[in-house]
Design a protein around this motif. Structure first.
Motif, mmCIF file in Angstrom:
data_model
loop_
_atom_site.group_PDB
_atom_site.id
_atom_site.type_symbol
_atom_site.label_atom_id
_atom_site.label_comp_id
_atom_site.label_asym_id
_atom_site.label_seq_id
_atom_site.Cartn_x
_atom_site.Cartn_y
_atom_site.Cartn_z
ATOM 1 N N ASP A 71 45.592 44.017 31.862
ATOM 2 C CA ASP A 71 45.098 43.880 30.496
ATOM 3 C C ASP A 71 45.408 42.510 29.888
ATOM 4 O O ASP A 71 45.256 42.315 28.679
ATOM 5 N N THR A 72 45.832 41.552 30.716
ATOM 6 C CA THR A 72 46.079 40.192 30.213
ATOM 7 C C THR A 72 44.796 39.640 29.596
ATOM 8 O O THR A 72 43.743 39.659 30.242
ATOM 9 N N PRO A 73 44.839 39.174 28.344
ATOM 10 C CA PRO A 73 43.627 38.651 27.712
ATOM 11 C C PRO A 73 42.966 37.565 28.556
ATOM 12 O O PRO A 73 43.637 36.648 29.043
ATOM 13 N N HIS A 74 41.664 37.694 28.744
ATOM 14 C CA HIS A 74 40.804 36.739 29.455
ATOM 15 C C HIS A 74 40.948 36.797 30.980
ATOM 16 O O HIS A 74 40.230 36.078 31.679
ATOM 17 N N LEU A 75 41.858 37.606 31.495
ATOM 18 C CA LEU A 75 42.033 37.668 32.946
ATOM 19 C C LEU A 75 40.771 38.178 33.641
ATOM 20 O O LEU A 75 40.293 37.571 34.608
ATOM 21 N N ALA A 76 40.223 39.291 33.174
ATOM 22 C CA ALA A 76 39.050 39.870 33.826
ATOM 23 C C ALA A 76 37.853 38.922 33.748
ATOM 24 O O ALA A 76 37.105 38.760 34.722
ATOM 25 N N ALA A 77 37.671 38.284 32.593
ATOM 26 C CA ALA A 77 36.539 37.371 32.436
ATOM 27 C C ALA A 77 36.678 36.165 33.352
ATOM 28 O O ALA A 77 35.700 35.730 33.982
ATOM 29 N N LEU A 78 37.886 35.620 33.428
ATOM 30 C CA LEU A 78 38.082 34.470 34.305
ATOM 31 C C LEU A 78 37.850 34.852 35.756
ATOM 32 O O LEU A 78 37.214 34.107 36.516
ATOM 33 N N HIS A 79 38.345 36.022 36.150
ATOM 34 C CA HIS A 79 38.139 36.491 37.517
ATOM 35 C C HIS A 79 36.647 36.616 37.819
ATOM 36 O O HIS A 79 36.171 36.223 38.893
ATOM 37 N N ALA A 80 35.890 37.125 36.870
ATOM 38 C CA ALA A 80 34.465 37.335 37.083
ATOM 39 C C ALA A 80 33.704 36.022 37.240
ATOM 40 O O ALA A 80 32.860 35.876 38.131
ATOM 41 N N VAL A 81 33.982 35.052 36.372
ATOM 42 C CA VAL A 81 33.228 33.794 36.469
ATOM 43 C C VAL A 81 33.608 33.013 37.723
ATOM 44 O O VAL A 81 32.758 32.349 38.332
ATOM 45 N N LEU A 82 34.871 33.090 38.112
ATOM 46 C CA LEU A 82 35.267 32.418 39.346
ATOM 47 C C LEU A 82 34.631 33.096 40.555
ATOM 48 O O LEU A 82 34.178 32.421 41.493
ATOM 49 N N THR A 83 34.584 34.411 40.540
ATOM 50 C CA THR A 83 33.928 35.143 41.622
ATOM 51 C C THR A 83 32.458 34.750 41.723
ATOM 52 O O THR A 83 31.890 34.666 42.826
ATOM 53 N N GLY A 84 31.845 34.468 40.587
ATOM 54 C CA GLY A 84 30.451 34.035 40.562
ATOM 55 C C GLY A 84 30.253 32.587 40.950
ATOM 56 O O GLY A 84 29.114 32.093 40.965
ATOM 57 N N GLY A 85 31.346 31.867 41.239
ATOM 58 C CA GLY A 85 31.240 30.484 41.669
ATOM 59 C C GLY A 85 31.060 29.479 40.550
ATOM 60 O O GLY A 85 30.754 28.306 40.802
ATOM 61 N N HIS A 86 31.278 29.896 39.315
ATOM 62 C CA HIS A 86 31.113 28.982 38.183
ATOM 63 C C HIS A 86 32.305 28.024 38.092
ATOM 64 O O HIS A 86 33.452 28.429 38.280
#
Length: 256
Positions: A226-241
């Motif tokens: 539940d760390t703020p922004h962790l899930a979002a950062l993981h998602a964009v990095l997974t997408g190669g952004h």
């Protein structure tokens, strides 16, 4: 150097006045801590910085190394970002570079101190780290060359410096900071700061990262889900952004 800086200013007619500064008659003998009954003009710390820091580097009675030390003494007194600007102007100007050992030792010492180091951290982020001509060297000097020492000697001063540098290291080119990031990921005391650094790598206008390598580091941090922004950062990095400003909708999609 703060006392030396006080005397240097006083000789030029600038002395403390309560919580601020005052301009008085300059006779070369002013008392740096005297009570000011009738100042010619009251000054803010920023006004003192703009008016006098450049003069330090024109003082030919000082060696270049002592000029840098005096400038840092003024930084300690004024706590104003403009002091760091003048230091950089001189280092990168026609009379530069400044003595590197004194310059970077001054930065390291203030990044390690308990008192707030915002002017130094901001200067690193906005000036030294964003400039591709200086970013790799600056990062190496303030952290990269020393961070491995934390694996055997986790002094609080060095940890404090590491946290401050990691948090503002977004603009540093990935190849210049990858090894230091790898070391930081091995130290629980630095994992939150490294996470902030990775967020900056993605969100800063000039932020730089390798998505695949950053994703591996992110997994190693073992942060609470539940760390703020962790899930979002993981998602964009997974997408190669690589950067928010190149793919602004990628991050927004994770928040919707």
């Amino acid at each position: 150097m703060s006392e030396t800086a006080l005397r240097w200013l006083a000789e030029r007619g600038v002395v403390r006045a309560g919580d601020g500064w005052a301009e008085v008659e300059a006779d070369g003998k002013a008392d740096a801590v005297a009570e000011v009954d009738e100042p010619h003009r009251l000054l803010t710390a920023n006004e003192v910085a703009h008016g006098w820091v450049a003069e330090v580097f024109a003082d030919d009675e000082l060696t270049p190394a002592d000029q840098v030390r005096l400038a840092f003494g003024l930084l300690d007194l004024l706590d104003d970002y403009w002091v760091m600007c003048e230091i950089r102007f001189e280092d990168r100007g026609p009379d530069g570079p400044l003595p590197a050992d004194v310059l970077w030792d001054g930065c390291r010492r203030r990044l390690e101190a308990e008192r707030d180091a915002e002017p130094v951290a901001h200067a690193l982020w906005a000036d030294w780290f964003e400039d591709r001509q200086t970013s790799a060297t600056a990062f190496a000097e303030v952290l990269g060359r020393d961070i491995d020492g934390l694996l055997t000697d986790s002094s609080e001063a060095l940890l404090r410096r590491a946290r401050r540098v990691l948090a503002c290291s977004g603009p540093v080119p990935w190849p210049a900071k990858a090894a230091a990031y790898d070391t930081a990921a091995r130290l629980p005391a630095l994992r939150q700061a490294l996470f902030q650094g990775l967020l900056a790598c993605y969100h800063d206008v000039y932020g730089d990262l390798d998505p695949a390598a950053a994703l591996v580091l992110l997994a190693r941090l073992d942060l609470p889900p539940d760390t703020p922004h962790l899930a979002a950062l993981h998602a964009v990095l997974t997408g190669g952004h690589t950067n928010h400003h190149r793919s602004p909708h990628a991050w927004a999609a994770q928040l919707s």
